[in-house]
Design a protein around this motif. Structure first.
Motif, mmCIF file in Angstrom:
data_model
loop_
_atom_site.group_PDB
_atom_site.id
_atom_site.type_symbol
_atom_site.label_atom_id
_atom_site.label_comp_id
_atom_site.label_asym_id
_atom_site.label_seq_id
_atom_site.Cartn_x
_atom_site.Cartn_y
_atom_site.Cartn_z
ATOM 1 N N GLY A 210 0.801 -1.218 0.000
ATOM 2 C CA GLY A 210 0.000 0.000 0.000
ATOM 3 C C GLY A 210 0.837 1.273 0.000
ATOM 4 N N ILE A 211 1.947 1.261 0.725
ATOM 5 C CA ILE A 211 2.821 2.443 0.763
ATOM 6 C C ILE A 211 3.483 2.649 -0.601
ATOM 7 C CG2 ILE A 211 4.921 3.398 1.790
ATOM 8 C CD1 ILE A 211 4.049 1.978 4.407
ATOM 9 N N LEU A 212 3.871 1.553 -1.259
ATOM 10 C CA LEU A 212 4.413 1.691 -2.620
ATOM 11 C C LEU A 212 3.353 2.272 -3.553
ATOM 12 C CD1 LEU A 212 6.644 1.182 -4.732
ATOM 13 C CD2 LEU A 212 5.585 -1.058 -5.120
ATOM 14 N N TYR A 213 2.114 1.778 -3.460
ATOM 15 C CA TYR A 213 1.030 2.325 -4.283
ATOM 16 C C TYR A 213 0.894 3.838 -4.057
ATOM 17 C CZ TYR A 213 -0.879 -2.360 -5.388
ATOM 18 O OH TYR A 213 -1.082 -3.627 -5.857
ATOM 19 N N SER A 214 0.929 4.247 -2.796
ATOM 20 C CA SER A 214 0.794 5.675 -2.486
ATOM 21 C C SER A 214 1.881 6.489 -3.170
ATOM 22 C CB SER A 214 0.850 5.898 -0.971
ATOM 23 O OG SER A 214 -0.315 5.424 -0.335
ATOM 24 N N ALA A 215 3.112 6.028 -3.050
ATOM 25 C CA ALA A 215 4.227 6.756 -3.654
ATOM 26 C C ALA A 215 4.079 6.829 -5.168
ATOM 27 C CB ALA A 215 5.545 6.091 -3.285
ATOM 28 N N LEU A 216 3.717 5.711 -5.805
ATOM 29 C CA LEU A 216 3.585 5.677 -7.257
ATOM 30 C C LEU A 216 2.435 6.556 -7.739
ATOM 31 C CD1 LEU A 216 4.149 1.871 -7.986
ATOM 32 C CD2 LEU A 216 5.779 3.751 -8.282
ATOM 33 N N ALA A 217 1.400 6.704 -6.906
ATOM 34 C CA ALA A 217 0.234 7.509 -7.276
ATOM 35 C C ALA A 217 0.411 8.986 -6.943
ATOM 36 C CB ALA A 217 -1.013 6.966 -6.585
ATOM 37 N N GLY A 218 1.536 9.359 -6.368
ATOM 38 C CA GLY A 218 1.810 10.764 -6.074
ATOM 39 C C GLY A 218 1.333 11.228 -4.719
ATOM 40 N N PHE A 219 1.109 10.294 -3.791
ATOM 41 C CA PHE A 219 0.746 10.645 -2.417
ATOM 42 C C PHE A 219 1.958 10.438 -1.498
ATOM 43 C CE2 PHE A 219 -3.431 9.462 -4.198
ATOM 44 C CZ PHE A 219 -4.173 10.583 -3.851
ATOM 45 N N ASP A 220 2.087 11.285 -0.512
ATOM 46 C CA ASP A 220 3.216 11.235 0.422
ATOM 47 C C ASP A 220 3.329 9.843 1.047
ATOM 48 O OD1 ASP A 220 5.146 11.578 2.339
ATOM 49 O OD2 ASP A 220 4.093 13.162 3.431
ATOM 50 N N PRO A 221 4.409 9.103 0.787
ATOM 51 C CA PRO A 221 4.529 7.748 1.333
ATOM 52 C C PRO A 221 4.719 7.708 2.846
ATOM 53 C CG PRO A 221 6.553 8.387 0.225
ATOM 54 C CD PRO A 221 5.540 9.456 -0.080
ATOM 55 N N TYR A 222 5.047 8.847 3.465
ATOM 56 C CA TYR A 222 5.225 8.878 4.917
ATOM 57 C C TYR A 222 3.902 9.048 5.659
ATOM 58 C CZ TYR A 222 10.242 9.178 4.177
ATOM 59 O OH TYR A 222 11.544 8.901 3.808
ATOM 60 N N ALA A 223 2.800 9.190 4.928
ATOM 61 C CA ALA A 223 1.497 9.397 5.571
ATOM 62 C C ALA A 223 1.108 8.216 6.444
ATOM 63 C CB ALA A 223 0.427 9.647 4.510
ATOM 64 N N ALA A 224 1.391 7.005 6.000
ATOM 65 C CA ALA A 224 1.022 5.823 6.783
ATOM 66 C C ALA A 224 1.718 5.825 8.142
ATOM 67 C CB ALA A 224 1.372 4.545 6.018
ATOM 68 N N SER A 225 2.989 6.204 8.157
ATOM 69 C CA SER A 225 3.726 6.255 9.416
ATOM 70 C C SER A 225 3.096 7.253 10.377
ATOM 71 C CB SER A 225 5.187 6.623 9.154
ATOM 72 O OG SER A 225 5.914 6.706 10.360
ATOM 73 N N ALA A 258 10.209 3.087 7.575
ATOM 74 C CA ALA A 258 11.322 2.412 6.918
ATOM 75 C C ALA A 258 10.970 2.070 5.466
ATOM 76 C CB ALA A 258 11.691 1.146 7.689
ATOM 77 N N VAL A 259 9.736 1.648 5.232
ATOM 78 C CA VAL A 259 9.295 1.354 3.867
ATOM 79 C C VAL A 259 9.258 2.636 3.045
ATOM 80 C CG1 VAL A 259 7.376 0.521 2.450
ATOM 81 C CG2 VAL A 259 7.987 -0.700 4.544
ATOM 82 N N ALA A 260 8.730 3.711 3.641
ATOM 83 C CA ALA A 260 8.671 4.997 2.935
ATOM 84 C C ALA A 260 10.068 5.478 2.560
ATOM 85 C CB ALA A 260 7.966 6.034 3.802
ATOM 86 N N ASP A 261 11.044 5.259 3.437
ATOM 87 C CA ASP A 261 12.427 5.639 3.126
ATOM 88 C C ASP A 261 12.905 4.951 1.841
ATOM 89 O OD1 ASP A 261 12.682 7.287 5.337
ATOM 90 O OD2 ASP A 261 13.617 5.746 6.589
ATOM 91 N N LYS A 262 12.444 3.717 1.622
ATOM 92 C CA LYS A 262 12.893 2.948 0.453
ATOM 93 C C LYS A 262 12.179 3.357 -0.829
ATOM 94 C CE LYS A 262 14.187 -1.181 3.117
ATOM 95 N NZ LYS A 262 13.931 -2.629 3.335
ATOM 96 N N VAL A 263 10.901 3.736 -0.715
ATOM 97 C CA VAL A 263 10.115 4.001 -1.936
ATOM 98 C C VAL A 263 9.970 5.485 -2.253
ATOM 99 C CG1 VAL A 263 8.827 1.859 -1.579
ATOM 100 C CG2 VAL A 263 7.849 4.025 -0.794
ATOM 101 N N LYS A 264 10.510 6.358 -1.407
ATOM 102 C CA LYS A 264 10.343 7.794 -1.634
ATOM 103 C C LYS A 264 10.947 8.236 -2.962
ATOM 104 C CE LYS A 264 14.478 9.119 1.002
ATOM 105 N NZ LYS A 264 14.960 9.873 2.187
ATOM 106 N N GLN A 265 11.891 7.476 -3.484
ATOM 107 C CA GLN A 265 12.526 7.806 -4.770
ATOM 108 C C GLN A 265 11.525 7.753 -5.926
ATOM 109 O OE1 GLN A 265 15.165 4.457 -6.233
ATOM 110 N NE2 GLN A 265 14.718 3.683 -4.177
ATOM 111 N N TYR A 266 10.389 7.038 -5.716
ATOM 112 C CA TYR A 266 9.386 6.925 -6.773
ATOM 113 C C TYR A 266 8.288 7.988 -6.647
ATOM 114 C CZ TYR A 266 11.467 2.258 -6.538
ATOM 115 O OH TYR A 266 12.351 1.210 -6.484
ATOM 116 N N TYR A 267 8.355 8.782 -5.599
ATOM 117 C CA TYR A 267 7.292 9.743 -5.280
ATOM 118 C C TYR A 267 7.447 11.021 -6.096
ATOM 119 C CZ TYR A 267 4.897 13.265 -2.351
ATOM 120 O OH TYR A 267 4.116 14.291 -1.895
#
Length: 430
Positions: A210-225, A258-267
């Motif tokens: 879900g966090i990867l989906y958020s980042a790919l869709a243009g939503f802040d991946p740190y929101a879940a945290s 930690a997941v957001a740190d990894k996928v933020k490059q796609y945001y």
């Protein structure tokens, strides 16, 4: 089915060697009998598995996707019928602004998901609680209370998480896992702690997807945290009260970060990543396994399919057992520390908050200490409130913890309830 039983027992390694030998003989000799056996094994594997959309590996499932949709949607259709009978509004009739907002967010997440080819529908129902769910079909049901508490990026994290449950086949996987595990001699699968731990690991996987989906869709991946950090402040972790089928709030927040740190490059803020579909297969979280060169049925494919499925089942089984053990150990630690907590005083600060004074008589230094109180009204309804101690707690220290009621309750109401303080969570200083 005997293959699963064999692999689950102590002589499982011997079974593996026999099956590997069979694989070699089948491939080299072309024996008609062995080809027939291999085709039978392949048919068994096909009947109880499907290809995992995320990893490409075989995952347990005794229902095909059409059956999953029919069964999952049947539950939600019944729910919507009941809502109508009880006079409850849904969707835009319930709250036009919140429903349009939900649809807008959903329409960004779903098209970049692994199930983008399916026609899904978000549903908004009249509940004050913080909840959303899917049932393995093509609905995502969201409570109005959740929409009112979260911003857009946080709603996107929830929507992505719920879609991920169906993407990863968690509903059907759990049902099939229980059915097949029941055929083995293992007693673990019947324990509530094990069942909770099994679900716990599925929740962690849905969070990651879900966090990867958020980042790919243009939503802040740190929101879940941020969601789970806020829930931790409000609800604590309830570490010792029950077995957890979801990660406790503090751990969930840390892992989400930690997941957001990894996928933020796609945001890309507010924009869908143009490489979104390719990144679903290969990203910093996983690389999808290719089955292009897998053996065919009758040519070793049956044995290979059974082996990969059995190994996957055993890996998930061991993962759940390890999580069950971890939770039990942490709960035992919190209960032991609780015996060293002495309530010395409590005083009201105003009509919605009060302060307690505690004496810690234990021998360990602690951090992340959270005290809680359980209150039960005359109808048996239970409420929980928590207070946090900041910093390190040392042996012999006295410390204060403040509590605050929710907006719908007063201290006069609380005083009429049965109450009990408890240690919600604590961690040793390493």
């Amino acid at each position: 089915m005997k293959v699963f039983q064999c692999l689950s027992q102590s002589r499982g390694r011997g079974c593996l060697r026999i099956l590997m030998l069979l694989l070699g003989v089948t491939t080299l000799s072309g024996c008609q009998v062995l080809q027939s056996i291999d085709k039978g094994l392949y048919d068994v594997a096909e009947a109880v598995t499907e290809t995992d959309r995320v990893t490409g590996q075989r995952a347990l499932s005794t229902a095909n996707r059409n059956q999953q949709i029919a069964l999952g949607n049947q539950y939600v259709d019944k729910l919507l019928q009941d809502e109508q009978k009880q006079g409850r509004k849904v969707d835009s009739a319930l709250d036009t602004r919140q429903y349009r907002r939900l649809v807008r967010i959903f329409d960004r997440i779903h098209p970049i998901s692994h199930l983008r080819q399916e026609r899904w529908k978000p549903v908004l129902i009249d509940r004050d609680s913080f909840n959303a769910f899917t049932t393995g079909g093509t609905y995502i049901v969201v409570h109005l209370g959740l929409m009112k508490q979260l911003n857009d990026a946080e709603v996107a994290a929830v929507v992505g998480h719920e879609i991920a449950h169906t993407v990863a086949n968690h509903v059907a996987e759990r049902q099939t896992h229980q059915q097949l595990s029941g055929l083995t001699s293992s007693s673990a699968v019947r324990r509530k702690g094990y069942q909770a731990a099994f679900t716990h690991e599925r929740e962690r996987e849905a969070d990651r997807i879900g966090i990867l989906y958020s980042a790919l869709a243009g939503f802040d991946p740190y929101a879940a945290s941020r969601i789970w950090q806020r829930q931790y402040q409000q609800q604590g972790n309830a570490r010792s009260l029950f077995a957890h089928d979801h990660p406790v709030n503090a751990e969930r927040s840390a892992e989400a970060k930690a997941v957001a740190d990894k996928v933020k490059q796609y945001y890309r803020a507010g924009k869908v990543n143009p490489q979104a579909h390719a990144l679903l297969d290969n990203n910093t979280l996983w690389q999808k396994r290719s089955n292009r060169h897998a053996e065919s049925a009758g040519e070793g494919g049956g044995v290979a399919a059974i082996l990969s499925t059995a190994v996957g089942v055993m890996a998930e089984h061991q993962q759940a057992k390890q999580e069950e053990y971890r939770q039990a150990q942490q709960a035992q630690f919190v209960r032991s520390v609780q015996q060293s907590m002495r309530l010395e005083e409590q005083r009201w600060l105003n009509d919605r908050s009060w302060q307690t004074r505690w004496h810690y008589t234990g021998n360990l230094k602690l951090h992340s200490v959270v005290m809680g109180i359980i209150a039960r009204d005359s109808q048996g309804k239970t409420y929980r409130f928590v207070g946090h101690h900041k910093g390190v707690l040392t042996p012999g220290q006295r410390f204060n913890v403040s509590f605050m009621l929710n907006k719908n309750m007063t201290l006069n109401q609380l005083e009429r309830m049965q109450t009990q303080y408890y240690l919600d969570d604590a961690l040793p200083v390493r």
